[in-house]
Design a protein around this motif. Structure first.
Motif, mmCIF file in Angstrom:
data_model
loop_
_atom_site.group_PDB
_atom_site.id
_atom_site.type_symbol
_atom_site.label_atom_id
_atom_site.label_comp_id
_atom_site.label_asym_id
_atom_site.label_seq_id
_atom_site.Cartn_x
_atom_site.Cartn_y
_atom_site.Cartn_z
ATOM 1 N N GLU A 193 0.721 3.869 -3.009
ATOM 2 C CA GLU A 193 0.333 5.255 -2.714
ATOM 3 C C GLU A 193 1.409 6.223 -3.180
ATOM 4 O O GLU A 193 1.112 7.311 -3.717
ATOM 5 C CB GLU A 193 0.091 5.406 -1.211
ATOM 6 C CG GLU A 193 -0.415 6.774 -0.783
ATOM 7 C CD GLU A 193 -1.807 7.055 -1.298
ATOM 8 O OE1 GLU A 193 -2.150 8.252 -1.421
ATOM 9 O OE2 GLU A 193 -2.555 6.091 -1.591
ATOM 10 N N ASP A 228 0.824 -1.208 0.000
ATOM 11 C CA ASP A 228 0.000 0.000 0.000
ATOM 12 C C ASP A 228 0.856 1.255 0.000
ATOM 13 O O ASP A 228 0.512 2.262 -0.652
ATOM 14 C CB ASP A 228 -0.934 -0.004 1.210
ATOM 15 C CG ASP A 228 -2.003 -1.093 1.119
ATOM 16 O OD1 ASP A 228 -2.247 -1.587 -0.010
ATOM 17 O OD2 ASP A 228 -2.574 -1.449 2.164
ATOM 18 N N THR A 251 1.182 6.520 -6.986
ATOM 19 C CA THR A 251 0.021 7.303 -7.406
ATOM 20 C C THR A 251 0.201 8.784 -7.110
ATOM 21 O O THR A 251 -0.178 9.654 -7.916
ATOM 22 C CB THR A 251 -1.238 6.774 -6.701
ATOM 23 O OG1 THR A 251 -1.378 5.373 -6.950
ATOM 24 C CG2 THR A 251 -2.486 7.499 -7.190
ATOM 25 N N SER A 252 0.771 9.080 -5.938
ATOM 26 C CA SER A 252 0.939 10.489 -5.572
ATOM 27 C C SER A 252 1.970 11.182 -6.457
ATOM 28 O O SER A 252 1.760 12.318 -6.921
ATOM 29 C CB SER A 252 1.347 10.590 -4.093
ATOM 30 O OG SER A 252 0.375 9.990 -3.270
#
Length: 398
Positions: free
Chosen positions: A229, A225, A232-233
């Motif tokens: 994350e 995760d 994606t960020s």
């Protein structure tokens, strides 16, 4: 006082009024107790108030009310009073012979070892006779675990459960402030330089716990995760595609498909990598947890957790819901009933008996430094009740 009065006489005159007040109160209490011909009754060796005495007590609590019925003669009152007094005196007066007998019995038992009172072989035979039925009929009920005992078992289990559920105090309230603080201080290792030992853990125990499948899956999911994350960020794919000479709609379609394919193809590879990497991370975590440099931090963390459990949660909060209690109740009963069947249970009980006898089989009460005679001498009330119990046993036997 008159001149020349002696000090002892002055003291007697000063104590005269309190003594008279006490005597008056005692006389009034005696009259109230004797006002009913059946004010006391003897039940199983105990003096209990009858309905008349209870009613009289209620009258006194709400204000004195005179009785409307009197006995026909003073002679009857005297006879009933004498019977009550004789019954009370019989219960409170200890026979010197009974005193000597119970003292001799206790002194004898204190010098006997466990093996001399009950041999290990006899203890095993008793367990086998009570718990392991020799009959092949499975429908035959046990002499201990039968329908009647099950009803009583359910009754008292539920009663204890209701009592605990109504308990609003915390474990710290039950233990007291001093004991609670001692427990937390020991866990923190305050004042004696033992923080390293109280806060540190056994390396093999920590390793066994952290290398379990549940912890491995937790570490893998957390790392996955975090990486997803981060990707994606930062939008690594979007930044790379934005530099390509593509038109807006085409660029958006390429970006969308690229992210989808990355999660589809890279996801399983990343999870496979992390499942192996977490084992390395767990070994590093074990070294961190068991290191002496971090012992004080974990000691403080342990004390904080135990302090919360002792001080913040009431006893009722520890009790699960009724459905779970009912399952526990049935599981315990099934285990006890199951003792009658199977060689494994019998083997466990025999091993437990051997362990107990190896530990204290050749020991007696005197070996523990307990002097029964001194205990009896220190508590006349204990001696009196023990003698009265022994006297009732003799009377019932006769």
């Amino acid at each position: 006082p008159p001149t020349g009065t002696s000090p002892s006489l002055m003291k007697m005159q000063q104590l005269r009024r309190p003594i008279m007040a006490v005597a008056a109160a005692a006389t009034t209490l005696l009259l109230l107790c004797c006002s009913s011909s059946s004010s006391l009754s003897l039940v199983d060796g105990f003096v209990l108030p009858t309905h008349a005495t209870t009613r009289l007590a209620h009258h006194r609590c709400g204000g004195f009310q005179p009785t409307h019925q009197l006995h026909s003669s003073a002679a009857d009152d005297d006879d009933d009073d004498n019977d009550d007094v004789s019954e009370t005196a019989a219960l409170t007066t200890v026979d010197p012979k009974a005193k000597a007998e119970i003292r001799n019995i206790l002194n004898h038992l204190s010098t006997q070892t466990l093996e001399s009172l009950l041999s290990p072989s006899d203890a095993k035979l008793i367990y086998e006779e009570l718990f392991f039925s020799s009959s092949d009929d499975e429908d035959e009920q046990s002499s201990i675990f039968n329908d009647e005992t099950y009803q009583q078992y359910v009754k008292y289990w539920d009663k204890v459960g209701r009592k605990l559920r109504e308990e609003t105090r915390t474990p710290a309230d039950l233990l007291g402030t001093d004991i609670t603080n001692r427990i937390l201080s020991f866990i923190r290792g305050d004042g004696d330089g033992s923080s390293s030992s109280s806060g540190s853990y056994d390396a093999q125990t920590v390793k066994t716990f952290l290398e379990s499948d549940a912890i491995n899956s937790l570490f893998t999911q957390l790392l996955y995760d975090a990486i997803f994350e981060f990707t994606t960020s930062i939008d690594i794919i979007g930044n790379a595609i934005s530099k390509l000479p593509l038109l807006g709609p085409v660029r958006n379609q390429v970006l969308k498909e690229s992210k989808r394919n990355m999660d589809r193809t890279l996801g399983p590879l990343l999870r496979q990598f992390l499942s192996g990497y977490t084992r390395v991370a767990i070994r590093q975590a074990v070294d961190f947890v068991v290191s002496k440099e971090n012992a004080s931090k974990f000691a403080s963390a342990n004390a904080k957790l135990v302090g919360y459990l002792l001080k913040e949660r009431s006893v009722s909060a520890w009790i699960p819901e009724d459905k779970v209690l009912a399952e526990w109740r049935q599981d315990v009963w099934d285990y006890l009933v199951g003792l009658e069947r199977g060689s494994d249970n019998q083997k466990i009980i025999n091993q437990s008996i051997d362990w107990v006898y190896d530990l204290v089989g050749d020991k007696c009460i005197d070996d523990a430094g307990v002097n029964v005679g001194s205990i009896i001498d220190s508590s006349p009330t204990l001696e009196k009740n023990a003698a009265l119990f022994w006297k009732r046993c003799q009377d019932n036997a006769n």
